[in-house]
Design an enzyme around this catalytic site. Structure first.
Site, PDB file in Angstrom:
ATOM      1  N   SER A   8      12.482 -35.330   0.106  1.00  0.00           N
ATOM      2  CA  SER A   8      12.018 -34.641  -1.109  1.00  0.00           C
ATOM      3  C   SER A   8      13.133 -34.644  -2.142  1.00  0.00           C
ATOM      4  O   SER A   8      14.273 -34.292  -1.839  1.00  0.00           O
ATOM      5  CB  SER A   8      11.650 -33.190  -0.773  1.00  0.00           C
ATOM      6  OG  SER A   8      11.661 -32.415  -1.958  1.00  0.00           O
ATOM      7  N   HIS A  33       8.669 -37.841  -1.165  1.00  0.00           N
ATOM      8  CA  HIS A  33       7.935 -36.582  -1.299  1.00  0.00           C
ATOM      9  C   HIS A  33       8.202 -35.944  -2.660  1.00  0.00           C
ATOM     10  O   HIS A  33       9.357 -35.732  -3.036  1.00  0.00           O
ATOM     11  CB  HIS A  33       8.374 -35.652  -0.160  1.00  0.00           C
ATOM     12  CG  HIS A  33       7.605 -34.382  -0.040  1.00  0.00           C
ATOM     13  ND1 HIS A  33       6.372 -34.300   0.582  1.00  0.00           N
ATOM     14  CD2 HIS A  33       7.894 -33.123  -0.446  1.00  0.00           C
ATOM     15  CE1 HIS A  33       5.949 -33.054   0.561  1.00  0.00           C
ATOM     16  NE2 HIS A  33       6.849 -32.306  -0.069  1.00  0.00           N
ATOM     17  N   ASP A  35       7.534 -32.695  -5.048  1.00  0.00           N
ATOM     18  CA  ASP A  35       7.124 -31.291  -5.034  1.00  0.00           C
ATOM     19  C   ASP A  35       6.770 -30.814  -6.431  1.00  0.00           C
ATOM     20  O   ASP A  35       7.653 -30.550  -7.248  1.00  0.00           O
ATOM     21  CB  ASP A  35       8.258 -30.430  -4.463  1.00  0.00           C
ATOM     22  CG  ASP A  35       8.403 -30.614  -2.970  1.00  0.00           C
ATOM     23  OD1 ASP A  35       7.416 -30.379  -2.252  1.00  0.00           O
ATOM     24  OD2 ASP A  35       9.504 -31.002  -2.518  1.00  0.00           O
ATOM     25  N   MET A  37       5.310 -27.961  -8.793  1.00  0.00           N
ATOM     26  CA  MET A  37       5.103 -26.502  -8.792  1.00  0.00           C
ATOM     27  C   MET A  37       4.714 -26.025 -10.184  1.00  0.00           C
ATOM     28  O   MET A  37       5.268 -26.501 -11.175  1.00  0.00           O
ATOM     29  CB  MET A  37       6.400 -25.795  -8.396  1.00  0.00           C
ATOM     30  CG  MET A  37       6.955 -26.231  -7.073  1.00  0.00           C
ATOM     31  SD  MET A  37       8.462 -25.330  -6.695  1.00  0.00           S
ATOM     32  CE  MET A  37       8.955 -26.184  -5.197  1.00  0.00           C
ATOM     33  N   HIS A  66       3.042 -33.335  -3.207  1.00  0.00           N
ATOM     34  CA  HIS A  66       2.734 -32.021  -2.637  1.00  0.00           C
ATOM     35  C   HIS A  66       2.495 -31.074  -3.802  1.00  0.00           C
ATOM     36  O   HIS A  66       3.431 -30.684  -4.488  1.00  0.00           O
ATOM     37  CB  HIS A  66       3.932 -31.582  -1.766  1.00  0.00           C
ATOM     38  CG  HIS A  66       3.829 -30.195  -1.218  1.00  0.00           C
ATOM     39  ND1 HIS A  66       4.917 -29.536  -0.678  1.00  0.00           N
ATOM     40  CD2 HIS A  66       2.781 -29.347  -1.110  1.00  0.00           C
ATOM     41  CE1 HIS A  66       4.541 -28.344  -0.262  1.00  0.00           C
ATOM     42  NE2 HIS A  66       3.247 -28.200  -0.523  1.00  0.00           N
ATOM     43  N   MET A  68       1.860 -27.755  -5.353  1.00  0.00           N
ATOM     44  CA  MET A  68       1.899 -26.298  -5.196  1.00  0.00           C
ATOM     45  C   MET A  68       1.410 -25.701  -6.502  1.00  0.00           C
ATOM     46  O   MET A  68       2.175 -25.114  -7.274  1.00  0.00           O
ATOM     47  CB  MET A  68       3.331 -25.861  -4.851  1.00  0.00           C
ATOM     48  CG  MET A  68       3.709 -26.251  -3.434  1.00  0.00           C
ATOM     49  SD  MET A  68       5.487 -26.260  -3.157  1.00  0.00           S
ATOM     50  CE  MET A  68       5.842 -27.957  -3.636  1.00  0.00           C
ATOM     51  N   MET A 137       3.731 -25.697   6.258  1.00  0.00           N
ATOM     52  CA  MET A 137       4.927 -25.201   5.557  1.00  0.00           C
ATOM     53  C   MET A 137       5.762 -24.388   6.544  1.00  0.00           C
ATOM     54  O   MET A 137       5.284 -23.401   7.096  1.00  0.00           O
ATOM     55  CB  MET A 137       4.532 -24.323   4.362  1.00  0.00           C
ATOM     56  CG  MET A 137       3.933 -25.065   3.186  1.00  0.00           C
ATOM     57  SD  MET A 137       4.906 -26.464   2.582  1.00  0.00           S
ATOM     58  CE  MET A 137       6.469 -25.692   2.144  1.00  0.00           C
ATOM     59  N   GLY A 142       8.105 -23.064  -2.691  1.00  0.00           N
ATOM     60  CA  GLY A 142       8.641 -22.632  -3.986  1.00  0.00           C
ATOM     61  C   GLY A 142      10.080 -23.048  -4.205  1.00  0.00           C
ATOM     62  O   GLY A 142      10.486 -23.271  -5.338  1.00  0.00           O
ATOM     63  N   GLY A 144      13.706 -25.208  -2.467  1.00  0.00           N
ATOM     64  CA  GLY A 144      14.386 -25.958  -1.429  1.00  0.00           C
ATOM     65  C   GLY A 144      15.489 -25.098  -0.823  1.00  0.00           C
ATOM     66  O   GLY A 144      15.825 -24.036  -1.359  1.00  0.00           O
ATOM     67  N   GLY A 145      16.019 -25.525   0.288  1.00  0.00           N
ATOM     68  CA  GLY A 145      17.194 -24.880   0.875  1.00  0.00           C
ATOM     69  C   GLY A 145      16.955 -23.569   1.583  1.00  0.00           C
ATOM     70  O   GLY A 145      17.886 -22.816   1.846  1.00  0.00           O
ATOM     71  N   ASP A 175       7.321 -29.265   6.371  1.00  0.00           N
ATOM     72  CA  ASP A 175       8.111 -29.205   5.149  1.00  0.00           C
ATOM     73  C   ASP A 175       8.840 -27.866   5.053  1.00  0.00           C
ATOM     74  O   ASP A 175       8.202 -26.816   5.021  1.00  0.00           O
ATOM     75  CB  ASP A 175       7.130 -29.373   3.975  1.00  0.00           C
ATOM     76  CG  ASP A 175       7.802 -29.511   2.635  1.00  0.00           C
ATOM     77  OD1 ASP A 175       9.038 -29.492   2.575  1.00  0.00           O
ATOM     78  OD2 ASP A 175       7.065 -29.641   1.629  1.00  0.00           O
ATOM     79  N   GLY A 176      10.178 -27.942   5.025  1.00  0.00           N
ATOM     80  CA  GLY A 176      10.979 -26.738   4.817  1.00  0.00           C
ATOM     81  C   GLY A 176      11.980 -26.509   5.929  1.00  0.00           C
ATOM     82  O   GLY A 176      11.607 -26.389   7.092  1.00  0.00           O
ATOM     83  N   SER A 198      17.110 -30.605   0.972  1.00  0.00           N
ATOM     84  CA  SER A 198      18.536 -30.289   0.838  1.00  0.00           C
ATOM     85  C   SER A 198      19.378 -30.865   1.973  1.00  0.00           C
ATOM     86  O   SER A 198      20.525 -31.257   1.753  1.00  0.00           O
ATOM     87  CB  SER A 198      18.742 -28.785   0.706  1.00  0.00           C
ATOM     88  OG  SER A 198      18.058 -28.133   1.731  1.00  0.00           O
TER      89      SER A 198
HETATM   90  C1  DX5 Z   1       9.401 -26.296  -0.811  1.00  0.00           C
HETATM   91  C2  DX5 Z   1       9.101 -27.771  -0.929  1.00  0.00           C
HETATM   92  C3  DX5 Z   1       9.902 -28.626  -0.027  1.00  0.00           C
HETATM   93  C4  DX5 Z   1      11.371 -28.555  -0.256  1.00  0.00           C
HETATM   94  C5  DX5 Z   1      12.022 -28.678   1.078  1.00  0.00           C
HETATM   95  O1  DX5 Z   1       8.495 -25.568  -1.531  1.00  0.00           O
HETATM   96  O2  DX5 Z   1       7.745 -28.022  -0.625  1.00  0.00           O
HETATM   97  O3  DX5 Z   1       9.451 -29.970  -0.023  1.00  0.00           O
HETATM   98  O4  DX5 Z   1      11.884 -29.543  -1.106  1.00  0.00           O
HETATM   99  O5  DX5 Z   1      13.337 -28.399   0.914  1.00  0.00           O
HETATM  100  P1  DX5 Z   1      14.334 -28.209   2.116  1.00  0.00           P
HETATM  101  O6  DX5 Z   1      14.258 -29.451   2.959  1.00  0.00           O
HETATM  102  O7  DX5 Z   1      15.614 -28.036   1.411  1.00  0.00           O
HETATM  103  O8  DX5 Z   1      13.879 -26.988   2.866  1.00  0.00           O
HETATM  104 ZN    ZN Z   2       7.046 -30.190  -0.295  1.00  0.00          ZN
END
Ligand code: DX5
Ligand code: ZN
Length: 216
Positions: A8, A33, A35, A37, A66, A68, A137, A142, A144-145, A175-176, A198
């Site tokens: 991602s 990927h 994301d 939002m 993806h 959101m 999920m 919402g 990363g990290g 994911d996550g 991340s």
């Molecule tokens: C979160 C996203 C993820 C995100 C994952 O809402 O859907 O795709 O980038 O990030 P990491 O791998 O850092 O948890």
């Molecule tokens: Zn995602």
């Protein structure tokens, strides 16, 4: 089947976006990927069509969007025109999920449905055979990290059971909070596709990290 890896770009430096796309291109990643939002379905904004348009020009990996966002149906046509291969919408954002899934497939793309951490897999019982992918999920969407939610592993086992019982063919994506340790456990629980943001892009050697995730 071999595990698929979908890096991602959410946590990359967008000033050097091309550098990150090159990293993914040169790695053994399977998908890219994206994301998206909207600040309504999730408490954050990320990026939309202009960025996806730029990415589309140089990525050599299929784009995995993806969404959101609320009302994802509004964006299906434009995503297809930008060359997106897969669109995943959120169960919680789609009151007419069957219609949305059919619209994605009718547009010629693969259709996925994502479940927030609190949403039970049993809710997919009547639609699982229509899906190409289910995205579990393993953090609240919402950002990363964030750290991995432990219940994701037993949840994937339940989803694997549902898919087998229904003789469905949906891939299980997670994911996550994915890293080498959680990734290994997710695969053992039945996951097919790992998204990692991340962990990949904060690594000293992101290409090597992607390739190692693929070999877990
Ligand atoms: C979160 C996203 C993820 C995100 C994952 O809402 O859907 O795709 O980038 O990030 P990491 O791998 O850092 O948890
Ligand atoms: Zn995602």
């Amino acid at each position: 089947m071999k595990t698929l890896i979908a890096p991602s770009i959410l946590s990359v430096d967008f000033n050097n976006l091309q550098q990150s796309i090159d990293i993914v291109n040169r790695s053994e990643a399977d998908w890219l990927h994206l994301d998206v939002m909207d600040g309504v379905f999730v408490p954050n904004l990320s990026f939309g069509f202009p960025v996806i348009d730029s990415v589309a020009k140089t990525t050599q990996k299929p784009m995995d969007a993806h969404l959101m966002v609320i009302e994802p149906d509004k964006y299906i046509d434009r995503l297809r025109k930008l060359g997106v291969s897969r669109v995943t919408v959120h169960y919680e954002a789609c009151p007419h999920l069957h219609r949305t899934v059919q619209a994605i497939k009718k547009a010629g793309m693969k259709a996925g449905v994502s479940l927030n951490p609190h949403t039970p897999v049993a809710l997919l019982e009547e639609i699982i055979n229509d899906l190409d992918l289910v995205l579990i999920m393993s953090v609240n969407p919402g950002y990363g990290g964030q750290s991995f939610i432990e219940n994701s592993c037993p949840k994937i086992e339940k989803l694997r059971q549902l898919i087998d019982t229904k003789k469905a063919s949906a891939l299980i994506q997670v994911d996550g909070g994915v890293n080498f340790e959680t990734g290994r456990r997710l695969i053992d629980s039945g996951a097919n596709v790992l998204v990692a943001g991340s962990f990949v892009f904060s690594a000293k050697d992101p290409i090597d990290t992607i390739n190692k995730l693929k070999k877990l």
